[in-house]
Design a protein around this motif. Structure first.
Motif, mmCIF file in Angstrom:
data_model
loop_
_atom_site.group_PDB
_atom_site.id
_atom_site.type_symbol
_atom_site.label_atom_id
_atom_site.label_comp_id
_atom_site.label_asym_id
_atom_site.label_seq_id
_atom_site.Cartn_x
_atom_site.Cartn_y
_atom_site.Cartn_z
ATOM 1 N N GLN A 1 15.345 -8.544 -3.081
ATOM 2 C CA GLN A 1 14.486 -8.144 -4.182
ATOM 3 C C GLN A 1 13.329 -9.130 -4.348
ATOM 4 O O GLN A 1 12.213 -8.746 -4.611
ATOM 5 C CB GLN A 1 15.306 -8.042 -5.458
ATOM 6 N N SER A 2 13.618 -10.421 -4.185
ATOM 7 C CA SER A 2 12.555 -11.402 -4.353
ATOM 8 C C SER A 2 11.532 -11.314 -3.216
ATOM 9 O O SER A 2 10.436 -11.808 -3.342
ATOM 10 C CB SER A 2 13.147 -12.815 -4.435
ATOM 11 N N GLN A 3 11.898 -10.702 -2.100
ATOM 12 C CA GLN A 3 11.000 -10.585 -0.965
ATOM 13 C C GLN A 3 10.364 -9.194 -0.880
ATOM 14 O O GLN A 3 9.930 -8.785 0.175
ATOM 15 C CB GLN A 3 11.759 -10.899 0.341
ATOM 16 N N SER A 4 10.340 -8.430 -1.977
ATOM 17 C CA SER A 4 9.714 -7.113 -1.958
ATOM 18 C C SER A 4 8.231 -7.246 -1.638
ATOM 19 O O SER A 4 7.627 -8.292 -1.838
ATOM 20 C CB SER A 4 9.910 -6.416 -3.301
ATOM 21 N N PHE A 5 7.652 -6.189 -1.124
ATOM 22 C CA PHE A 5 6.243 -6.153 -0.728
ATOM 23 C C PHE A 5 5.961 -7.128 0.413
ATOM 24 O O PHE A 5 4.887 -7.696 0.492
ATOM 25 C CB PHE A 5 5.310 -6.438 -1.911
ATOM 26 N N GLU A 6 6.916 -7.300 1.309
ATOM 27 C CA GLU A 6 6.724 -8.227 2.419
ATOM 28 C C GLU A 6 7.209 -7.586 3.711
ATOM 29 O O GLU A 6 8.148 -6.810 3.712
ATOM 30 C CB GLU A 6 7.490 -9.528 2.164
ATOM 31 N N GLY A 7 6.534 -7.912 4.814
ATOM 32 C CA GLY A 7 6.949 -7.461 6.133
ATOM 33 C C GLY A 7 6.097 -6.330 6.672
ATOM 34 O O GLY A 7 5.087 -5.945 6.076
ATOM 35 N N PRO A 8 6.494 -5.781 7.830
ATOM 36 C CA PRO A 8 5.734 -4.686 8.443
ATOM 37 C C PRO A 8 5.900 -3.390 7.658
ATOM 38 O O PRO A 8 6.937 -3.156 7.037
ATOM 39 C CB PRO A 8 6.338 -4.570 9.843
ATOM 40 N N ALA B 1 -3.027 7.850 9.089
ATOM 41 C CA ALA B 1 -1.882 6.949 9.109
ATOM 42 C C ALA B 1 -2.372 5.508 9.170
ATOM 43 O O ALA B 1 -3.480 5.238 9.640
ATOM 44 C CB ALA B 1 -0.994 7.247 10.313
ATOM 45 N N ALA B 2 -1.517 4.594 8.703
ATOM 46 C CA ALA B 2 -1.865 3.170 8.685
ATOM 47 C C ALA B 2 -0.641 2.336 9.040
ATOM 48 O O ALA B 2 0.498 2.750 8.799
ATOM 49 C CB ALA B 2 -2.396 2.769 7.309
ATOM 50 N N LEU B 3 -0.913 1.167 9.607
ATOM 51 C CA LEU B 3 0.102 0.158 9.876
ATOM 52 C C LEU B 3 -0.363 -1.141 9.241
ATOM 53 O O LEU B 3 -1.559 -1.425 9.222
ATOM 54 C CB LEU B 3 0.287 -0.066 11.376
ATOM 55 N N GLY B 4 0.574 -1.937 8.754
ATOM 56 C CA GLY B 4 0.190 -3.197 8.150
ATOM 57 C C GLY B 4 1.320 -4.197 8.152
ATOM 58 O O GLY B 4 2.460 -3.875 8.506
ATOM 59 N N TYR B 5 0.983 -5.403 7.764
ATOM 60 C CA TYR B 5 1.969 -6.473 7.636
ATOM 61 C C TYR B 5 1.578 -7.326 6.435
ATOM 62 O O TYR B 5 0.421 -7.732 6.309
ATOM 63 C CB TYR B 5 2.011 -7.342 8.896
ATOM 64 N N ASP B 6 2.535 -7.561 5.544
ATOM 65 C CA ASP B 6 2.288 -8.326 4.329
ATOM 66 C C ASP B 6 3.167 -9.575 4.280
ATOM 67 O O ASP B 6 4.313 -9.557 4.747
ATOM 68 C CB ASP B 6 2.581 -7.477 3.081
ATOM 69 N N VAL B 7 2.624 -10.627 3.690
ATOM 70 C CA VAL B 7 3.344 -11.868 3.442
ATOM 71 C C VAL B 7 3.254 -12.139 1.951
ATOM 72 O O VAL B 7 2.175 -12.049 1.357
ATOM 73 C CB VAL B 7 2.729 -13.047 4.238
ATOM 74 N N GLY C 1 -3.850 9.008 -1.617
ATOM 75 C CA GLY C 1 -2.473 8.683 -1.951
ATOM 76 C C GLY C 1 -1.708 8.500 -0.652
ATOM 77 O O GLY C 1 -2.105 9.023 0.390
ATOM 78 N N GLY C 2 -0.649 7.745 -0.718
ATOM 79 C CA GLY C 2 0.112 7.499 0.511
ATOM 80 C C GLY C 2 1.593 7.375 0.248
ATOM 81 O O GLY C 2 2.033 7.060 -0.863
ATOM 82 N N LEU C 3 2.361 7.647 1.293
ATOM 83 C CA LEU C 3 3.800 7.458 1.295
ATOM 84 C C LEU C 3 4.108 6.534 2.462
ATOM 85 O O LEU C 3 3.695 6.803 3.585
ATOM 86 C CB LEU C 3 4.509 8.793 1.467
ATOM 87 N N GLY C 4 4.790 5.431 2.179
ATOM 88 C CA GLY C 4 5.029 4.451 3.223
ATOM 89 C C GLY C 4 6.466 3.979 3.276
ATOM 90 O O GLY C 4 7.267 4.241 2.383
ATOM 91 N N ILE C 5 6.737 3.254 4.358
ATOM 92 C CA ILE C 5 8.060 2.666 4.569
ATOM 93 C C ILE C 5 7.869 1.260 5.109
ATOM 94 O O ILE C 5 6.980 1.011 5.913
ATOM 95 C CB ILE C 5 8.925 3.538 5.507
ATOM 96 N N ARG C 6 8.719 0.365 4.650
ATOM 97 C CA ARG C 6 8.724 -1.027 5.153
ATOM 98 C C ARG C 6 9.917 -1.190 6.084
ATOM 99 O O ARG C 6 10.963 -0.612 5.874
ATOM 100 C CB ARG C 6 8.821 -2.014 4.005
ATOM 101 N N PHE C 7 9.719 -2.009 7.087
ATOM 102 C CA PHE C 7 10.779 -2.223 8.081
ATOM 103 C C PHE C 7 11.457 -3.551 7.844
ATOM 104 O O PHE C 7 10.919 -4.487 7.393
ATOM 105 C CB PHE C 7 10.196 -2.194 9.504
#
Length: 186
Positions: free
Chosen positions: A21-28, A54-60, A180-186
């Motif tokens: 939970q503390s690492q939400s909004f992080e990763g590919p 479509a889009a790809l991203g990575y967040d830290v 608007g978008g629908l996404g998934i984190r890995f």
């Protein structure tokens, strides 16, 4: 020894959801997007249309700040058909748009990310002109910059919804989009 091992496993199992939970909004991440598209081009405005892609991203994530990079490919239904004379016509269409850039955001609550973005965008367009004496088809690629702002809301640990406004400037024309978008984190 077994009791100590079981206690350590139980403690790590309890700590894992808190860490996740503390690492939400992080990763590919990967997402599909769709929305409203409007272009201001030399000589006038095009009709409103739709954009999709479509889009790809990575967040830290560091504390409540999120830094990310992203790339995107979209298409558009934007086109302008003009009948200049009974036998003379003009058609302009906007094609694929490539984007690469970065974003910075603030985590607001446990499930919401507010962010701003900026980057490079690259648009392909096509123009057709037909008259009794001349037929011309030309396509071009225009580069420019994109600025935007949006909100991302977590639905689950992996899935999220987002909404975003973006402004693109290609030097010879501007574009406004609300997606608007629908996404998934890995």
């Amino acid at each position: 020894m077994q009791k100590l091992l079981l206690a350590a496993l139980a403690a790590s199992a309890l700590a894992t959801p808190a860490f996740a939970q503390s690492q939400s909004f992080e990763g590919p991440r990967a997402e599909v997007i769709a929305g409203w598209d409007h272009a201001d081009v030399p000589g006038g405005d095009m009709r409103d249309g739709a954009t999709y892609g479509a889009a790809l991203g990575y967040d830290v994530r560091r504390a409540n700040t999120v830094f990310g990079i992203e790339g995107e490919i979209t298409g558009s239904t934007l086109k302008e058909d003009l009948q200049l004379a009974p036998d003379t016509s003009f058609r302009g269409t906007l094609g694929r748009d490539l984007y690469i850039g970065g974003r910075i955001g603030i985590v607001a609550g446990s499930n919401t990310l507010l962010y701003a973005k900026a980057g490079y965008t690259n648009l392909r367009s096509n123009v057709e002109y037909h008259s009794p004496t001349e037929n011309q088809d030309a396509s071009g690629i225009d580069g420019g910059y994109r600025l935007g702002a949006g909100a991302e809301v977590r639905l689950t640990d992996k899935a999220y919804l987002k909404t975003e406004y973006r402004f693109s400037d290609y030097g010879g024309g501007e574009r406004h989009q609300l997606v608007g978008g629908l996404g998934i984190r890995f």
